[in-house]
Design a protein around this motif. Sequence first.
Motif: not given
Length: 370
Positions: A268-276, A330-334, A365-370
């Motif tokens: 699972v890899v998330m970039n720094q722009s992911v929020t909740l 508003g939670a960030n990736l961390a 966030a956009e969710l992409e399954v590979i």
Amino acid sequence: MPVFRKFLPLAFAALCAGLSGAANAERLKDLASIQGVRQNQLIGYGLVVGLDGSGDQTTQTPFTVQSVISMLQNMGVNLPQGVSLQLKNVAAVVVTTSLPPFAQPGQTLDVTVSSMGNAKSLRGGTLLMTPLKGADGQIYGIAQGNVVVGGVGAAANGSKAQINHLSVGRISAGATVERAVPTAFGQGDSVFLELNDTDFSTASRVVDAINRQFGANTAAAQDGRVIRVRAPASSDERVSFLGALESINVTPAQIGAKVILNARTGSVVMNQSVTLDSCAVSHGNLQVVINTEPVISQPAPFSGGQTVVAQTSQIEIKKEPGQVLLLKGGANLADVVKALNAIGATPQDLLAILQAMKAAGSLRAELEVI
């Protein structure tokens, strides 16, 4: 699952979260490429000879024998009818390489040699002259040379030991370019830049940076990916111009929030722009263990009965207490990584948790399954 493997994707995502939120300036050559300046894939079919008994088993790979017979006929050697060749030192291979842009006849290329039959090893073999063709069927190079295999193996009395891969090798400078690929690079009064990723904001910033450096109306965006740049007509001046163009520093726009899930590996890899947005996550593990053992029933002596084999199964269900964790909006990736780590989520758990968050509308966030 070991702890270090269990939390590896989370630790990697946390490392990404620690990076600065602002994008750093990058060279234009790292953000875009010049249209028409590209590689071309080449492929060829050939034979590797000189193997130490580790070649194709010709009874199972008849195309290897056909290739050898055809090669001998081209060299003036005619075999009698009905001769069955039992070859052990020959392997049929596929040779691949990439023709770089502006490659000229006489230039050498590295090639990769891959077995396509059942050869045990290509170690110590020599590739015979192999034409390399492009997608148009034309020959653009010729490959030949000694194959270098980065592995070793040995077998004796049914035992076998092997290090690395033995059916793929490489020949440094093993191919010679025979034909150049036509290019329209020096034609017209403009060149076109193609961004690596389509982004209207980044395209606009690239246009502004070029116009500041070389004057107004030098660059114009065609769309979110292609940028038209006016260039000198002289080839020497155009090369100097493009060299200066590639060195321009541009700050790309911040990429959109995205989460990449690999269902096969659990990564699972998330970039720094992911929020909740605010949500609650419940996590619990249910483990079912089934143990089946045979039970043999022997009849009494001289009773005439038969031995009966029955199966006895024991089923045990273990359920760990579930945990409910509140994630504030508003939670960030961390914060996301820390919270999911706190409830002991494994990579496979993350796949389900993040998909459920996306379905609930709390994952921004956009969710992409590979």
